[in-house]
Design an enzyme around this catalytic site. Structure first.
Site, PDB file in Angstrom:
ATOM      1  N   HIS A  71       0.825  -1.211   0.000  1.00  0.00           N
ATOM      2  CA  HIS A  71       0.000   0.000   0.000  1.00  0.00           C
ATOM      3  C   HIS A  71       0.860   1.263   0.000  1.00  0.00           C
ATOM      4  O   HIS A  71       0.497   2.285   0.594  1.00  0.00           O
ATOM      5  CB  HIS A  71      -0.959   0.022   1.197  1.00  0.00           C
ATOM      6  CG  HIS A  71      -1.969  -1.074   1.182  1.00  0.00           C
ATOM      7  ND1 HIS A  71      -3.141  -0.998   0.455  1.00  0.00           N
ATOM      8  CD2 HIS A  71      -1.985  -2.293   1.784  1.00  0.00           C
ATOM      9  CE1 HIS A  71      -3.829  -2.116   0.610  1.00  0.00           C
ATOM     10  NE2 HIS A  71      -3.149  -2.926   1.411  1.00  0.00           N
ATOM     11  N   ASN A 145     -10.505  -2.813   2.153  1.00  0.00           N
ATOM     12  CA  ASN A 145     -10.107  -3.026   0.764  1.00  0.00           C
ATOM     13  C   ASN A 145     -11.337  -2.889  -0.118  1.00  0.00           C
ATOM     14  O   ASN A 145     -12.459  -2.724   0.373  1.00  0.00           O
ATOM     15  CB  ASN A 145      -9.486  -4.413   0.571  1.00  0.00           C
ATOM     16  CG  ASN A 145      -8.061  -4.499   1.090  1.00  0.00           C
ATOM     17  OD1 ASN A 145      -7.281  -3.567   0.946  1.00  0.00           O
ATOM     18  ND2 ASN A 145      -7.725  -5.615   1.711  1.00  0.00           N
TER      19      ASN A 145
END
Length: 302
Positions: A71, A145
């Site tokens: 990320h 997510n």
């Protein structure tokens, strides 16, 4: 102006022509373009006596912030959270989810998973959707997510998952997406890893699903998953579109988010909870097939 912006202003410094640049010891620097040299005419070797020059180079050599393992590539914005009503009070005591008079500042970050900070926005990869709530009781973080089911069910598998997602060790390929042989091998051995979500058309059109399962406390105990539902709907890019956009504008998603906010069209999500009584946790799959209870709580705005 939100409460969070007001709080940030207390620690925000706006430079001006009157303030100028200073050293680490708050000494005003009149010239940051020329290193002190041996000769008086500005020629010859640089001298180590120039502490301002040494400090500037030292800062440059150490200024890189180590990026996240996963990320690393992301974009974020401040917003606010406000519930429609108190219908969630039968599930939880938490005022942030039950008090419609309260406005809670938020910070939302969207990201890809595999790529480094310099990778493209529209690669074939899962997207992160994380929200920080600055509540009166303290900060509350929900990690999410854009896939309904997380890759793994046991945290001990997380390093294995990340190693499988990362570039192939012999050639460092691919640099930005998780769709490659190592990852397919991993998910083939871990059936819970599969999901049917595509490449988001925009962060503003991306649905979010909380990774973790929590327990809400009130008269009864309820198991809960958190969801963000975009008011613009869920839209994806087809592969040909994603390839063209990646080649023409690798910052497509982050620019789209910024431009929408600056043009007065901030994205909005409806925040919802999916609940099931704790006593029925082992009947969860059956209940999902029959239609699971859910409650829409609020609008989460940028």
């Amino acid at each position: 102006m939100t409460a969070k912006v007001t709080d940030l202003q207390k620690d925000t410094f706006v430079p001006s022509s009157k303030t100028g640049l200073t050293t680490d010891h708050a000494v005003f620097v009149s010239n940051t373009d020329n290193w002190l040299k041996v000769a008086g005419d500005g020629t010859g070797p640089f001298t180590l006596e120039d502490q301002i020059g040494r400090e500037k180079i030292h800062r440059f050599d150490h200024e890189r912030i180590p990026e996240r393992v996963v990320h690393a590539r992301g974009a974020a914005a401040h917003g606010y959270f406000k519930v429609f009503d108190d219908r969630a009070s039968r599930y939880t005591y938490a005022s942030v989810l039950t008090d419609p008079s309260r406005t809670t500042p938020t910070f939302v970050r969207f990201s890809t998973v595999q790529g480094s900070r310099g990778s493209a926005d529209t690669v074939r990869d899962v997207r992160g959707f994380a929200t920080k709530f600055y509540t009166d009781e303290g900060n509350w973080d929900i990690v999410g997510n854009d896939i309904p089911v997380f890759f793994i069910q046991d945290a001990i598998k997380f390093p294995d998952f990340v190693h499988a997602v990362k570039p192939e060790p012999q050639n460092e390929v691919p640099q930005g997406q998780s769709a490659h042989n190592n990852f397919w091998d991993f998910v083939g051995l871990q059936p819970e890893s599969m999901s049917d979500r595509g490449i988001p058309r925009s962060f503003r059109m991306m649905q979010g699903f909380g990774v973790n399962t929590f327990t809400l406390l009130n008269a009864a105990r309820e198991i809960v998953k958190f969801h963000w539902i975009p008011e613009l709907g869920v839209h994806s890019l087809v592969w040909d579109e994603a390839l063209k956009i990646a080649g023409q504008d690798s910052d497509f998603h982050r620019k789209d988010l910024q431009e929408a906010i600056e043009n007065g069209a901030p994205p909005k999500w409806t925040f919802a909870i999916e609940v099931i009584p704790e006593a029925d946790e082992h009947n969860f799959l059956m209940r999902r097939r029959c239609g699971q209870r859910s409650s829409c709580l609020s609008r989460d705005c940028q």
